[in-house]
Structure formats: C-alpha cells, structure tokens
Write an enzyme that holds these catalytic residues in place. Structure first.
Site, PDB file in Angstrom:
ATOM      1  N   ASP A 164       0.847  -1.206   0.000  1.00 19.17           N
ATOM      2  CA  ASP A 164       0.000   0.000   0.000  1.00 19.17           C
ATOM      3  C   ASP A 164       0.875   1.245   0.000  1.00 19.17           C
ATOM      4  OD1 ASP A 164      -2.411  -1.436  -0.020  1.00 19.17           O
ATOM      5  OD2 ASP A 164      -2.332  -1.703   2.141  1.00 19.17           O
ATOM      6  N   LYS A 206       0.446  -8.168  -2.332  1.00 17.22           N
ATOM      7  CA  LYS A 206      -0.843  -7.612  -2.705  1.00 17.22           C
ATOM      8  C   LYS A 206      -0.647  -6.254  -3.352  1.00 17.22           C
ATOM      9  CE  LYS A 206      -4.409  -4.914  -0.622  1.00 17.22           C
ATOM     10  NZ  LYS A 206      -5.547  -4.721   0.272  1.00 17.22           N
ATOM     11  N   ASP A 229      -5.904  -6.896  -5.532  1.00 17.21           N
ATOM     12  CA  ASP A 229      -7.069  -6.688  -4.676  1.00 17.21           C
ATOM     13  C   ASP A 229      -7.804  -5.418  -5.084  1.00 17.21           C
ATOM     14  OD1 ASP A 229      -8.854  -6.931  -2.583  1.00 17.21           O
ATOM     15  OD2 ASP A 229      -7.501  -6.086  -1.085  1.00 17.21           O
ATOM     16  N   LYS A 280     -11.209  -5.515  -5.656  1.00 20.94           N
ATOM     17  CA  LYS A 280     -12.578  -5.695  -5.133  1.00 20.94           C
ATOM     18  C   LYS A 280     -13.635  -5.247  -6.150  1.00 20.94           C
ATOM     19  CE  LYS A 280     -11.280  -5.151  -0.243  1.00 20.94           C
ATOM     20  NZ  LYS A 280      -9.889  -4.683  -0.282  1.00 20.94           N
ATOM     21  N   HIS A 338     -16.895  -4.687  -8.119  1.00 21.34           N
ATOM     22  CA  HIS A 338     -18.290  -4.665  -7.660  1.00 21.34           C
ATOM     23  C   HIS A 338     -19.109  -3.901  -8.699  1.00 21.34           C
ATOM     24  CE1 HIS A 338     -21.139  -3.897  -3.978  1.00 21.34           C
ATOM     25  NE2 HIS A 338     -21.766  -4.408  -5.025  1.00 21.34           N
ATOM     26  N   ASP A 339     -19.751  -4.646  -9.605  1.00 23.00           N
ATOM     27  CA  ASP A 339     -20.545  -3.999 -10.657  1.00 23.00           C
ATOM     28  C   ASP A 339     -21.497  -5.046 -11.228  1.00 23.00           C
ATOM     29  OD1 ASP A 339     -21.371  -2.224 -12.764  1.00 23.00           O
ATOM     30  OD2 ASP A 339     -19.461  -1.202 -12.583  1.00 23.00           O
ATOM     31  N   THR A 381     -20.022  -6.257 -16.694  1.00 20.91           N
ATOM     32  CA  THR A 381     -18.887  -5.346 -16.497  1.00 20.91           C
ATOM     33  C   THR A 381     -17.770  -6.023 -15.710  1.00 20.91           C
ATOM     34  OG1 THR A 381     -20.411  -3.496 -16.546  1.00 20.91           O
ATOM     35  CG2 THR A 381     -18.250  -3.055 -15.611  1.00 20.91           C
ATOM     36  N   THR A 388     -14.053  -5.169   6.711  1.00 19.24           N
ATOM     37  CA  THR A 388     -13.813  -5.157   8.160  1.00 19.24           C
ATOM     38  C   THR A 388     -14.135  -3.799   8.786  1.00 19.24           C
ATOM     39  OG1 THR A 388     -11.510  -4.725   7.659  1.00 19.24           O
ATOM     40  CG2 THR A 388     -12.085  -6.980   8.189  1.00 19.24           C
ATOM     41  N   ARG A 410      -2.322  -8.369  13.081  1.00 19.58           N
ATOM     42  CA  ARG A 410      -1.322  -7.645  13.871  1.00 19.58           C
ATOM     43  C   ARG A 410      -0.408  -8.660  14.559  1.00 19.58           C
ATOM     44  NH1 ARG A 410      -2.112  -4.786  10.803  1.00 19.58           N
ATOM     45  NH2 ARG A 410      -2.869  -2.666  10.771  1.00 19.58           N
ATOM     46  N   GLN A 456      -6.862  -1.557  14.456  1.00 22.32           N
ATOM     47  CA  GLN A 456      -7.600  -2.737  14.021  1.00 22.32           C
ATOM     48  C   GLN A 456      -8.593  -3.209  15.060  1.00 22.32           C
ATOM     49  OE1 GLN A 456      -7.666  -4.039  11.203  1.00 22.32           O
ATOM     50  NE2 GLN A 456      -5.754  -3.684  10.113  1.00 22.32           N
ATOM     51  N   GLY A 482       0.076  -5.566   6.055  1.00 17.61           N
ATOM     52  CA  GLY A 482       0.608  -4.347   5.444  1.00 17.61           C
ATOM     53  C   GLY A 482       1.501  -3.589   6.395  1.00 17.61           C
ATOM     54  N   ARG A 483       0.910  -2.600   7.061  1.00 20.96           N
ATOM     55  CA  ARG A 483       1.691  -1.644   7.854  1.00 20.96           C
ATOM     56  C   ARG A 483       2.642  -2.222   8.900  1.00 20.96           C
ATOM     57  NH1 ARG A 483      -3.479   1.927   8.689  1.00 20.96           N
ATOM     58  NH2 ARG A 483      -4.299  -0.184   8.476  1.00 20.96           N
TER      59      ARG A 483
HETATM   60  O1  C5P Z   1      -3.674  -2.821   8.216  1.00 19.74           O
HETATM   61  P1  C5P Z   1      -2.722  -3.333   7.197  1.00 19.74           P
HETATM   62  O2  C5P Z   1      -1.798  -2.290   6.677  1.00 19.74           O
HETATM   63  O3  C5P Z   1      -2.006  -4.593   7.633  1.00 19.74           O
HETATM   64  O4  C5P Z   1      -3.651  -3.736   5.990  1.00 19.74           O
HETATM   65  C1  C5P Z   1      -3.246  -4.542   4.917  1.00 19.74           C
HETATM   66  C2  C5P Z   1      -4.376  -4.664   3.940  1.00 19.74           C
HETATM   67  O5  C5P Z   1      -5.478  -5.309   4.531  1.00 19.74           O
HETATM   68  C3  C5P Z   1      -4.869  -3.324   3.425  1.00 19.74           C
HETATM   69  O6  C5P Z   1      -4.428  -3.215   2.105  1.00 19.74           O
HETATM   70  C4  C5P Z   1      -6.369  -3.362   3.521  1.00 19.74           C
HETATM   71  O7  C5P Z   1      -6.980  -3.414   2.242  1.00 19.74           O
HETATM   72  C5  C5P Z   1      -6.684  -4.648   4.226  1.00 19.74           C
HETATM   73  N1  C5P Z   1      -7.378  -4.387   5.491  1.00 19.74           N
HETATM   74  C6  C5P Z   1      -8.676  -4.792   5.656  1.00 19.74           C
HETATM   75  N2  C5P Z   1      -9.308  -4.576   6.831  1.00 19.74           N
HETATM   76  C7  C5P Z   1      -8.694  -3.960   7.837  1.00 19.74           C
HETATM   77  C8  C5P Z   1      -7.385  -3.526   7.672  1.00 19.74           C
HETATM   78  C9  C5P Z   1      -6.753  -3.744   6.480  1.00 19.74           C
HETATM   79  O8  C5P Z   1      -9.251  -5.356   4.743  1.00 19.74           O
HETATM   80  N3  C5P Z   1      -9.344  -3.758   8.986  1.00 19.74           N
END
Ligand code: C5P
Length: 243
Positions: free
Chosen positions: A12, A34, A61, A63, A65-66, A70, A124, A187, A196, A216-217
């Site tokens: 991200d 991803k 990813d 997602k 939705h259509d 499409t 989420t 986490r 989260q 991710g983070r």
């Molecule tokens: O929070 P983090 O950076 O680990 O998120 C990784 C990926 O998970 C993000 O790209 C986000 O699309 C997805 N995510 C999610 N629901 C959350 C947090 C993150 O779907 N509560």
C-alpha cells in the site's frame, strides 16, 4: 502449502519506487504481494510487471463490484496480465459471482492460467450498524451475514473468501476445508492494538483455519521489515502446528 506461501505483504504505497524498494529488501522471504487500489490506481500495470520480473506471485485486490457483464469484462482484462489471486465483492450478487466463476472454470478446463478468485464478504470497516441502518438486515449479526455471503460465493463456484480474523474459525467449521480463506486485519505479536478492531495475530489466524494472511503496515511501516517478516513466518509455522 508452506508458511511462506501463506503470507501476502500488502504494497500500500503511493509510488512504485517505494514498493520496489521493499520487495527487493525482503528478497526470498516473501513470495506473494498484494497490489491494491492505491498502488494500482497510481502506477497501473507497471506495479504488476515489477513483481513479475522478480518472479513474485500477485494478489490483485481491486474488489470488483458492478453488474455481471462489467465485472466479467474487467476480470478478462486482468487475465491477460497473469495475476495469481483476484478479489470481487460478494455483495455484487450471485449472478455476478457465478459469471466470473464460469469464466475462470472455462479457462482451467482449457489448461489456461487462471487466478484464484476471492469474494470479499463484509469489509472489516463495517459493523452491525451498517447491516441495520444501510442494508436493513436488522436481525442479522455480522457473523451471520459473513456466513451467508461466503455460502453464496461457494455455491456460485468462487474459490475463496476474504473475511476478518474473527470469522475465520466459524467459516472453516461451517464451510469445510475446500473453501479458501484469506484474512487481513493481522497484527503480529507485539503490534496488537493500532487501528484494528477485528484483528488477530498471524498465529491465531492460521490456527483458526486461514489459508492466507495479508499484512501491510506492521511490515511496511517497520524500521526492520525483514525482521518482522521472519517473526510472522515463525508465528505462521506455530499456528500450522495447532490446526
Ligand atoms: O492494516 P494493514 O496495513 O495490515 O492492511 C493490509 C491490507 O489489509 C490493506 O491493504 C487493507 O486493504 C486490508 N485491510 C482490511 N481490513 C482492515 C485492515 C486492512 O481489509 N481492517
């Protein structure tokens, strides 16, 4: 599947350079990345080519939705670029999911490369207030809604679902071993809390039956991403022993 195949690192980032730097830093410790809305809308297919050049697997990813027509068109376009995993929204409806599944299964029958398709159940970020106020599903809990969407995805022929770690155990129990489950909101030990709500550690998610975790983070914002990855892989291995 070994521990490495189960970890997906979310790129991200707002630039290809930053993504590239992380992928190179993590070397062989990570095999799947991803690419989500942020990087894809900024850098487009360059981000996928960067990963392919390095022999990485791609979880795209976006997602979708259509309407069915499409979404099938969009999935067909993506297929030309050889991604390994792709998301659509289960809320796009049964017909949409079934149309995508048909396209994918036809390709598999012809032995053409086709990604695994995952249906997003309930984001989420949504909760029971969304179900009540927006959807009007007053009597349903988040868990019940997630199960309904997962069962619809499965009967439409979709490979797997994206769900929060809190629903993994229930989904594994009710939907069986065939359904692939991918979960974000992870986490690692020592990173709990952050923003989260519906989160779990890699150990918990894998122990409860998740096939893949998306992180991710905790990795991308870390001072030492490689160290975090190694400890996540250890947690995954520990979780696998408890399944
Ligand atoms: O929070 P983090 O950076 O680990 O998120 C990784 C990926 O998970 C993000 O790209 C986000 O699309 C997805 N995510 C999610 N629901 C959350 C947090 C993150 O779907 N509560």
């Amino acid at each position: 599947m070994n521990a490495k195949d189960r970890l997906i690192v979310a790129l991200d980032f707002d630039s290809l350079k930053k993504a590239e730097k992380l992928v190179d830093l993590l070397e062989d410790d990570v095999t799947t990345y991803k690419v989500g809305l942020q990087l894809f809308t900024k850098e487009g297919y360059k981000s996928l080519n960067m990963l392919k050049k390095r022999n990485k697997k791609i979880f795209l990813d976006l997602k979708f939705h259509d309407i069915p027509n499409t979404v099938v068109g969009a999935v067909s376009s993506v297929l030309e670029h050889g991604v390994d995993m792709l998301t659509i929204h289960a809320m796009g409806g049964f017909d949409m999911m079934e149309s995508v599944a048909k396209l994918i299964w036809q390709r598999r029958e012809r032995k053409n490369h086709a990604p695994k398709i995952f249906a997003v159940t309930l984001l989420t970020s949504l909760d029971s207030a969304f179900l009540q106020d927006i959807i009007g599903a007053d009597s349903r809990t988040v868990e019940e809604e997630v199960l309904i969407l997962a069962q619809a995805a499965r009967s439409a022929g979709i490979d797997g679902v994206v769900a929060s770690p809190l629903e993994v155990k229930m989904l594994r129990k009710k939907c069986g071993d065939e359904l692939l489950i991918l979960t974000p909101g992870i986490r690692p030990r020592g990173f709990e809390n952050a923003d989260q709500q519906r989160s779990a550690t890699p150990f918990e998610a894998i122990r409860d039956g998740a096939d893949y975790i998306v992180v991710g983070r905790p990795i991308t914002a870390s001072e030492n991403p490689k160290k975090v990855v190694k400890s996540i892989l250890k947690e995954i291995r520990d979780g696998l022993k408890k399944t």
